[in-house]
Scaffold this active site. Structure first.
Site, PDB file in Angstrom:
ATOM      1  CD  GLU A  82      -3.077  -0.517   0.067  1.00  0.00           C
ATOM      2  OE1 GLU A  82      -3.134  -0.222  -1.148  1.00  0.00           O
ATOM      3  OE2 GLU A  82      -3.617  -1.510   0.557  1.00  0.00           O
ATOM      4  CG  HIS A  83      -0.122   4.875   0.501  1.00  0.00           C
ATOM      5  ND1 HIS A  83      -0.553   6.036  -0.081  1.00  0.00           N
ATOM      6  CD2 HIS A  83      -1.167   4.414   1.245  1.00  0.00           C
ATOM      7  CE1 HIS A  83      -1.811   6.279   0.300  1.00  0.00           C
ATOM      8  NE2 HIS A  83      -2.205   5.301   1.102  1.00  0.00           N
ATOM      9  CB  THR A  84       4.456   0.209  -2.513  1.00  0.00           C
ATOM     10  OG1 THR A  84       3.280  -0.545  -2.843  1.00  0.00           O
ATOM     11  CG2 THR A  84       4.828  -0.048  -1.067  1.00  0.00           C
ATOM     12  CG  ASP A  85       0.564   2.733  -6.627  1.00  0.00           C
ATOM     13  OD1 ASP A  85       0.787   3.583  -5.735  1.00  0.00           O
ATOM     14  OD2 ASP A  85      -0.535   2.642  -7.223  1.00  0.00           O
ATOM     15  CG  LEU A 172     -13.829  -1.674  -2.733  1.00  0.00           C
ATOM     16  CD1 LEU A 172     -15.201  -2.337  -2.606  1.00  0.00           C
ATOM     17  CD2 LEU A 172     -12.736  -2.624  -2.261  1.00  0.00           C
ATOM     18  CB  SER A 174     -15.616   3.320  -8.253  1.00  0.00           C
ATOM     19  OG  SER A 174     -15.183   4.490  -7.600  1.00  0.00           O
ATOM     20  CD  GLU A 207      -8.002   8.196 -10.972  1.00  0.00           C
ATOM     21  OE1 GLU A 207      -8.418   7.229 -11.629  1.00  0.00           O
ATOM     22  OE2 GLU A 207      -8.277   8.370  -9.774  1.00  0.00           O
ATOM     23  CG  ASP A 219      -6.235   1.916  -7.792  1.00  0.00           C
ATOM     24  OD1 ASP A 219      -5.605   1.102  -7.093  1.00  0.00           O
ATOM     25  OD2 ASP A 219      -6.602   3.027  -7.391  1.00  0.00           O
ATOM     26  CE1 TYR A 268      -2.889   7.516  -3.140  1.00  0.00           C
ATOM     27  CE2 TYR A 268      -2.371   9.221  -4.737  1.00  0.00           C
ATOM     28  CZ  TYR A 268      -2.351   7.901  -4.346  1.00  0.00           C
ATOM     29  OH  TYR A 268      -1.769   6.963  -5.170  1.00  0.00           O
TER      30      TYR A 268
HETATM   31  C1  GLA Z   1      -5.114   4.530  -4.374  1.00  0.00           C
HETATM   32  C2  GLA Z   1      -4.326   4.879  -5.611  1.00  0.00           C
HETATM   33  C3  GLA Z   1      -3.301   3.787  -5.911  1.00  0.00           C
HETATM   34  C4  GLA Z   1      -2.452   3.473  -4.682  1.00  0.00           C
HETATM   35  C5  GLA Z   1      -3.328   3.250  -3.465  1.00  0.00           C
HETATM   36  C6  GLA Z   1      -2.534   3.087  -2.192  1.00  0.00           C
HETATM   37  O1  GLA Z   1      -5.884   3.391  -4.605  1.00  0.00           O
HETATM   38  O2  GLA Z   1      -5.180   5.038  -6.717  1.00  0.00           O
HETATM   39  O3  GLA Z   1      -2.507   4.181  -7.008  1.00  0.00           O
HETATM   40  O4  GLA Z   1      -1.515   4.491  -4.456  1.00  0.00           O
HETATM   41  O5  GLA Z   1      -4.248   4.314  -3.276  1.00  0.00           O
HETATM   42  O6  GLA Z   1      -1.798   1.917  -2.215  1.00  0.00           O
END
Ligand code: GLA
Length: 433
Positions: A82-85, A172, A174, A207, A219, A268
Site C-alpha cells: 500500500e502506497h508503494t506504487d 475499491l 471505482s 486520472e 488500480d 493522498y
Molecule cells: C489509491 C491509488 C493507488 C495506490 C493506493 C494506495 O488506490 O489510486 O494508485 O496508491 O491508493 O496503495
C-alpha cells in the site's frame, strides 16, 4: 471521485448523480446483509433492457438498429503493498467481481451518450472536442478518450448504458473501473488495439492529467490485467508482473467501514509529497536513489537523522512494505497462512502508525475480524482515510465473521458496515453473452 458525495446505502449511481438518500433502519439492515456478486443489475439481459429504455431499439442512432454488446471492467482489492506504487514499488492486487458494465452500440459519428442505469442521467462527450473537465463522472470517460487518442488509438462514438456494483469512494477503485470500461466501450469490437498493461497506463494518465488525482498504476493495472482466481504482483518500476494464485480454502471478504474514502482530498497527494521530499534528501546523499524503491533498511539507518520525522516515518513504511509484498507472495505460494496473517497485521500497523492513513473505523474493523476463529489475515486496503478492509478467511469462518462485524462494528463506531464476499476475476474485456 473528487467533488462527489459519499455513496448512500442505496447505491453508488445515485451518488454519482449527486442524489443522496437518507437510509432508514430497514434499508440499513438490508445493506448490512451479506452482498453476493455477480449482481443481477449486471446481467446482459438487464443491461439490454436498460439500453432500449434509454435509447429505444433504434435509439435515434445514425447507425440505426444494431448489435448491442456488453463490455466490463472490475474493481480491485489490494492484498498488500500500500502506497508503494507511486514509489516505484511492489503491489499485490486482485481484480474482483464488483464490476462496471456498459451495454453499448457504436455510432457512425463521434458522439458518446452514456446513460446511468440507476438514474437515467446521461453524460455526453464529443470525441472531436473534449473540453475541460466538468467535475462529474463523465470526466473519467472523457479523460480516457483524450489519452487513448493521444496514444494514437482509434475511438468509436457510441450510445451506452452503464451499470455498476463497485461502490464509489470506498477504496475499491471505482475510478479505475470506470476508466477501463470506458476504454473498452470506446474501442471497436475487438477491444483496444493495445496490450492490457498499455491500456492501464493510458487510463492512469487520464486520472493523473485530466481528473487530477496523482494516483499510481495499481488500480488501473488490476482492472486491466486481473486474473481469475489469483492476485497479480506488479513491480511498478519494471512493470514486470506475475500471477499469485489465491490458496484453496481461502475466501476474500471486503468490509466497508461506512466512512467514504476521499482520495480527492489533499491527504493522498500530501503523502506523495512527503515521499518526494524524502527522495530529494536521500538522492543528495546517495546518487543511486531515484525513488524510494532504491532505499533499503541499511541506507535508511545511515541517513535517518537527515530526514524530518514525518518523511522518515513515510520511508520506513515504504521500505518495509515492499519487503512484505515479496514475503506475502512466498507465504501464499507455500500456503503458510500464519505468516500471511502476521504480514497483514504488520502492514496495517505501519499504515496506521508510520504512513498515518488508517482511521479509527478501519482499526476497529480489523480488530474485530482478527478476533474471529478461522480468520487468516485482515488489514485496511487502498489509500485509506476510510473505505474498506480486506480479510482472508477460511470458508467456514465467513458466517461468523459477518455476524461479528454486524454485531460489534456498529456498536463500537456508530457506523453501518457493508460486507462482500468477493471472487478474483479477469481484467477488463467483453462480458459473456
Ligand atoms: C489509491 C491509488 C493507488 C495506490 C493506493 C494506495 O488506490 O489510486 O494508485 O496508491 O491508493 O496503495
Amino acid at each position: 471521485m473528487p467533488g462527489l458525495l459519499p455513496p448512500p446505502p442505496g447505491g453508488w449511481l445515485a451518488t454519482m448523480s449527486g442524489i443522496d438518500r437518507a437510509a432508514g433502519p430497514a434499508q440499513i439492515a438490508a445493506e448490512a446483509a451479506l452482498d453476493r456478486s455477480p449482481a443481477p443489475e449486471l446481467a446482459t439481459a438487464t443491461l439490454r433492457a436498460a439500453f432500449d429504455a434509454a435509447f429505444g431499439p433504434a435509439g435515434g442512432s445514425p447507425t440505426g438498429p444494431g448489435d448491442v454488446d456488453v463490455v466490463r471492467a472490475p474493481g480491485r482489492v489490494n492484498l498488500i503493498g500500500e502506497h508503494t506504487d507511486y514509489n516505484d514499488g511492489l503491489v499485490l492486487p486482485v481484480a474482483i467481481d464488483l464490476e462496471m458494465r456498459i451495454a453499448r452500440r457504436p455510432r457512425a459519428d463521434r458522439r458518446v451518450r452514456l446513460a446511468l442505469a440507476a438514474t437515467g442521467e446521461i453524460g455526453e462527450v464529443d470525441l472531436d472536442r473534449i473540453g475541460a473537465p466538468t467535475g462529474t463522472w463523465i470526466d473519467y470517460l472523457a479523460g480516457t478518450a483524450r489519452e487513448l487518442a493521444t496514444a494514437g488509438l482509434p475511438l468509436t462514438g457510441f450510445d451506452g448504458v452503464l451499470a455498476s456494483t463497485v461502490p464509489v469512494a470506498s477504496g475499491l477503485s471505482s475510478s479505475a473501473a470506470l476508466e477501463l470500461v470506458s476504454a473498452w466501450a470506446l474501442a471497436g469490437p475487438g477491444g483496444p488495439p493495445a496490450d492490457p498493461l498499455t491500456v492501464a497506463r493510458i487510463a492512469q494518465r487520464a486520472e493523473n492529467g485530466y481528473v487530477g488525482v496523482r494516483c499510481g498504476l495499481m488500480d488501473q493495472f488490476a482492472s486491466a490485467c486481473g486474473v481469475a482466481g489469483a492476485a497479480v504482483l506488479l513491480d511498478c518500476r519494471s512493470l514486470e508482473h506475475r500471477v499469485v494464485p489465491i490458496p484453496e480454502r481461502v475466501t476474500l471478504v471486503v468490509a466497508h467501514t461506512g466512512m467514504p474514502r476521499t482520495l480527492g482530498t489533499s491527504e493522498y497527494n500530501a503523502r506523495r509529497a512527503d515521499c518526494e521530499r524524502a527522495v530529494a534528501v536521500l538522492a543528495g546523499l546517495e546518487p543511486s536513489v531515484r525513488s524510494l524503491r532504491d532505499v533499503d533498511r541499511a541506507m535508511l539507518d545511515r541517513h535517518a537523522d537527515r530526514l524530518d520525522p514525518v518523511a522518515l516515518r513515510r520511508v520506513e513504511h515504504v521500505v518495509d512494505e515492499n519487503d512484505r509484498v515479496i514475503a506475502t507472495e512466498a507465504a501464499l505460494r507455500s500456503g503458510d497462512l500464519d505468516t500471511v496473517g502476521r504480514l497483514f497485521a504488520a502492514s496495517h500497523a505501519s499504515l496506521r502508525d508510520l504512513f498515518e492513513v488508517s482511521s479509527p473505523e478501519l482499526d476497529e474493523m480489523v480488530e474485530i475480524a482478527v478476533g474471529v476463529p478461522g480468520v487468516v489475515a485482515s488489514r485496511m486496503t487502498g489509500a485509506g482515510f476510510g473505505g474498506c478492509t480486506i480479510t482472508l478467511a477460511r470458508p467456514e469462518a465467513v458466517e461468523a465473521l459477518r455476524t461479528r462485524i454486524l454485531r460489534d462494528y456498529p456498536a463500537r463506531t456508530g457506523r453501518t458496515p457493508r460486507i462482500w464476499v468477493v471472487a478474483a476475476v479477469d481484467g477488463a474485456g467483453r462480458a459473456p453473452k
